[in-house]
Design an enzyme around this catalytic site. Structure first.
Site, mmCIF file in Angstrom:
data_model
loop_
_atom_site.group_PDB
_atom_site.id
_atom_site.type_symbol
_atom_site.label_atom_id
_atom_site.label_comp_id
_atom_site.label_asym_id
_atom_site.label_seq_id
_atom_site.Cartn_x
_atom_site.Cartn_y
_atom_site.Cartn_z
ATOM 1 C CB ALA A 1 -0.976 -0.035 1.177
ATOM 2 C CD GLU B 1 -10.458 -7.593 -2.178
ATOM 3 O OE1 GLU B 1 -11.523 -7.189 -2.703
ATOM 4 O OE2 GLU B 1 -9.428 -6.891 -2.098
ATOM 5 C CG ASP C 1 -3.149 -9.374 -2.955
ATOM 6 O OD1 ASP C 1 -3.247 -8.708 -3.999
ATOM 7 O OD2 ASP C 1 -2.763 -8.895 -1.875
ATOM 8 C CE LYS D 1 -0.080 -6.945 -1.794
ATOM 9 N NZ LYS D 1 -0.651 -6.669 -0.468
#
Length: 881
Positions: free
Chosen positions: A670, A726, A737, A741
């Site tokens: 983020a 989610e 996810d 990354k």
């Protein structure tokens, strides 16, 4: 025209003046120290300056001193004195005392009449200004001094040479006579006053023919003794002169008057030093070359230092040293324009933004040096040979040339440096002589002289913390069609020094100044995906847009917003206070190609950026085309960097060779500086060995709370209700996810891996992966709590915790996503909430990894990370950051 004032706190509060004092306020409770040095008065009619003898200096100052009892002020103004009124002999030398030495050492008999002329002029001035005992005392001293000078000059005449100490002794008398006459004049006007011969106080150690170093310890001792013996409200101190430790008279050399002000201010711990000159302050560039140059309200010591070194008429660099040590500010004022606030040079510029509310730069100023030559010593035999640079510059030193700037390639194949053009012939001849054998043998290919060069120095205290300053500078010069011959920049980043053709210097100066001071950084933006992250970003832009424009000249114009179904477009920028209403009122069918074309072809704004806030693969597939068209791309979308390897490599290759920027800090962590930290390590030559981290804010929250007797399904339900997951928690628990990354970090580290190469331990039971809905999955999940609870209990029994991590093993060229156990004292076990944590193990951080930790999930921090990339782009395009 130079003068200085030093204000010090009580009880030894002092106002120190050298040269002609300006109008000044005097605190009756303080001690005032005035010093007189060589003065130059501006001719208002012709704009020229001429030197005054000590006689004319004292006459001008003394004639304008008057006392105002109502406000306890003394005025010593010369602003309204014309040369015609004050100078009887227009052809008077700039410094009569140096002229005496020059004539005597040249065996010119006229030195005899010259010394008589000096005596008569000072006698006449004293007679006009003084009377009574003070006049008798001064004339007696003048007679004695002139007698001594006659003997000294006679010795110089016979020898045909003046030693440095003889010359310093002679020229110092002008300061002595000026100080005495002014002190007696002030006394005559009713103020207690005495004068100081700074040769009794200032002790220096000569280090070369043109430089001395102050002995602060001895000077402070002598100053304290002097002040105890002669207390007075006002002290007139001589400037420019001093003594050695052996009590031999000397001077402070070039710009010694300013230097004397700085030294005394340091000894007295002054509140402030004021340098009086004939300009309103320090300009951002030479106003005779750049009409748009502005007065700088503040400068740091380092900025003033750099500017003075590179030719700006501010201060000699050594003047700054004494005051910088004690944090004493220097104020540059105009003696002819007392209403001008001037420029303050200090430790930390105060309210710096007030100087530049409408300006577009962290660069403070530009300075130039003309009439230089560039010397280039080149040859393959230089590479890896110790002592080559030492031999080159040792040879230059033997010639006595002044090296202004040095630049050397890392290969050591060539060394170039700039010297004054007047010295380059001697330098070239000496280098050819020194390296003749190497030139004949081919170890050196050439010693080349490039004449008619200039230096352009870009100075700014905040350049060190602002990305893209150099890029902006070179872009401005490239657009002005100016070629740079050599570059130098210190690690402090206070200045960037460029060598270019002298014929291009003024054009380069104007181009650089215009780019940093006059142009605005405007970004035409297109926001793709106004959902949770995109909508939050738009709100953040709305809240900050005015402040960014006001403070930093960053003009962010959102020219379009598009979702998957509808879009809104604007020719001048969408009103972000109403973007949601406008979206409902004026939306049209979404067309991504039309959208990109509209944003990019806004002809008013040269810089275009598309911000992709989606997680859409189709949008990510457009990045390559956008970059090819000169559109910058910013995104938290992981699909491009974690997609097919060949597409990723193609995208990065284009991005690196083009003039467009592709920023994706928010794809991992983020708003945390993970990508930039990794890139910084690699760019500085570090080698990545291992990366391990908790990359999912959702899974961080779940395992931070999965403890005690709590069931896994209970914690997942809690996380879903709190909005951490989610809509379908399986999207988080599958580990996909995190794997994306991991692959992004692996590729940044140089590994050529596909997403399929990363083994992922999914936390979704195999039988639940086919559930038709999120609700069905959540209903079935408690049936599978037992296995994870047992693993949690086993870990706790061993003093460990469970953490879901991603790993990049660079050494073995692999990655993984899995559930691991860590001791409770491990940093990964110390997290709270939805924090992310990443540990970089490198060759530099091998024993103790570099750790980045902080909130790694949520719309606010993710949008903030994207916003940070937008400002980073603006910085790269020339805006201050």
């Amino acid at each position: 025209m130079r003068a200085a004032a030093v204000s010090t706190p009580c009880p030894s509060s002092a106002l120190f003046h050298h040269h002609l004092p300006p109008r000044c306020s005097i605190d009756p409770s303080s001690r005032t120290l005035l010093s007189i040095s060589q003065a130059i008065v501006q001719d208002r009619h012709g704009g020229k300056t001429r030197g005054l003898s000590s006689l004319d200096r004292s006459r001008i100052v003394s004639e304008r001193i008057r006392k105002r009892r109502s406000n306890n002020q003394i005025f010593a103004s010369i602003a309204d004195i014309s040369l015609e009124q004050s100078i009887e002999n227009p052809s008077l030398p700039k410094d009569m005392m140096y002229d005496l030495v020059n004539k005597a050492s040249s065996r010119d008999d006229s030195y005899i009449s010259a010394i008589d002329n000096v005596f008569e002029k000072h006698k006449l001035t004293a007679s006009e200004l003084l009377d009574g005992e003070d006049l008798a005392r001064f004339l007696s001293q003048l007679h004695n001094d002139i007698s001594n000078l006659r003997a000294m000059l006679r010795a110089i005449y016979i020898a045909g040479h003046a030693t440095e100490s003889f010359s310093d002794f002679v020229v110092g008398h002008g300061e002595l006579w000026s100080a005495q006459m002014l002190s007696y004049t002030i006394k005559k006007h009713g103020r207690p006053c005495c004068w100081m011969d700074t040769r009794d106080v200032l002790i220096v150690n000569p280090t070369s023919s043109n430089q001395v170093d102050p002995d602060y310890i001895e000077s402070e001792k002598r100053l304290k003794k002097w002040l105890l013996k002669k207390p007075a409200d006002i002290i007139i101190a001589t400037g420019f002169i001093a003594s050695t430790l052996q009590n031999i008279p000397t001077t402070l050399k070039r710009d010694g008057s300013d230097f004397s002000a700085a030294i005394l201010s340091a000894l007295l711990k002054a509140r402030q030093v004021t340098i009086w000159t004939d300009v309103d302050g320090v300009f951002s560039a030479d106003p005779s070359k750049v009409s748009e140059a502005v007065i700088l309200r503040t400068l740091s010591y380092q900025e003033a230092w750099e500017m003075s070194y590179f030719g700006a008429n501010v201060l000699h660099p050594r003047t700054i040293i004494p005051v910088m040590k004690h944090g004493i500010p220097i104020l540059i004022r105009n003696i002819f324009n007392l209403s001008a606030p001037g420029t303050k040079i200090c430790q930390q510029p105060v309210n710096e933004n007030q100087d530049r509310k409408s300006l577009d730069s962290v660069v403070k100023a530009f300075a130039t040096i003309d009439n230089l030559a560039l010397v280039n010593v080149e040859g393959t035999g230089m590479a890896g040979i110790p002592g080559t640079a030492s031999a080159i510059f040792g040879t230059v030193k033997d010639v006595g040339a002044n090296v202004i700037m040095i630049s050397q390639a890392s290969s050591e194949h060539s060394v170039c440096f700039a010297v004054p053009e007047s010295e380059v012939k001697a330098v070239s001849a000496a280098l050819h002589s020194r390296f003749q054998q190497a030139l004949d043998a081919g170890r050196l290919s050439k010693v080349e002289v490039i004449p008619k060069c200039s230096i352009l120095a870009t100075v700014g205290h905040k350049m060190a913390s602002t990305p893209g300053v150099s890029a902006t500078l070179f872009d401005a010069l490239a657009k002005a069609n100016i070629n740079v011959r050599a570059i130098a920049q210190g690690c402090s980043e206070y200045n960037i020094t460029l060598v270019l053709k002298q014929e291009d210097c003024v054009r380069a100066l104007r181009a650089a100044h215009s780019r940093f001071y006059l142009s605005k950084t405007t970004l035409a933006m297109g926001i793709i995906g106004p959902g949770l992250i995109g909508g939050t970003l738009l709100d953040q832009l709305r809240d900050q847009a005015a402040a960014l424009k006001e403070k930093f000249n960053i003009d962010l114009r959102v020219m379009g917003i598009t979702g998957s179904r509808t879009m809104i477009l604007s020719d001048m920028g969408i009103d972000l206070s109403r973007w949601r209403e406008i979206q409902k009122e004026k939306a049209e069918v979404a067309d991504l190609d039309k959208f990109a074309k509209h944003v990019n072809e806004s002809h008013f704004f040269p810089n275009t950026v598309l911000v992709d806030c989606t997680a859409d693969t189709n949008v990510a597939n457009h990045y390559y085309d956008w970059l090819q068209k000169g559109i910058h791309v910013i995104t938290p979308n992981k699909k491009a960097n974690s997609g097919p390897l060949d597409r990723y490599l193609k995208l990065r290759t284009l991005q690196r060779v083009s003039y467009t920027h592709y920023f994706y800090e928010a794809t991992v962590g983020a708003g945390l500086p993970i990508i930039s930290s990794l890139q910084g390590l690699l760019e500085t030559g570090d080698k990545i060995l291992h990366i391990e981290g908790i990359f999912s804010g959702t899974l961080s929250y779940i395992f931070n709370n999965f403890k005690g007797t709590r069931a896994f399904s209970e914690v997942v339900f809690e996380a879903k209700e709190a909005g951490y997951t989610e809509p379908d928690p399986r999207d988080d628990l599958s580990g996909t996810d995190v794997a994306r990354k991991v692959i992004i970090l692996a590729r940044e580290s140089g590994l050529k891996l596909e997403l399929s190469d990363i083994p992922v331990q999914s936390l979704v039971p195999e039988t639940l992966r086919a559930c038709s809905s999120s609700d069905e999955y959540m209903q079935q999940l408690p049936n599978f709590d037992k296995e994870l609870s047992a693993e949690r209990d086993d870990a706790e029994a061993s003093g460990e915790v469970l953490r879901y991590v991603g790993v990049v093993d660079v050494v073995n060229e692999k990655g993984s996503v899995e559930l691991r156990r860590y001791k409770k004292e491990h940093p990964f076990a110390q997290l709270s909430g939805s924090d992310n944590i990443i540990a970089f193990t490198t060759t530099r951080y091998k024993d103790q990894p570099l750790i980045v930790r902080g909130p790694g999930a949520g719309a606010e921090v993710t949008a903030g990370g994207v916003f940070s990339d937008i400002l980073r782009l603006a910085s790269y395009l020339g805006a201050p950051s």
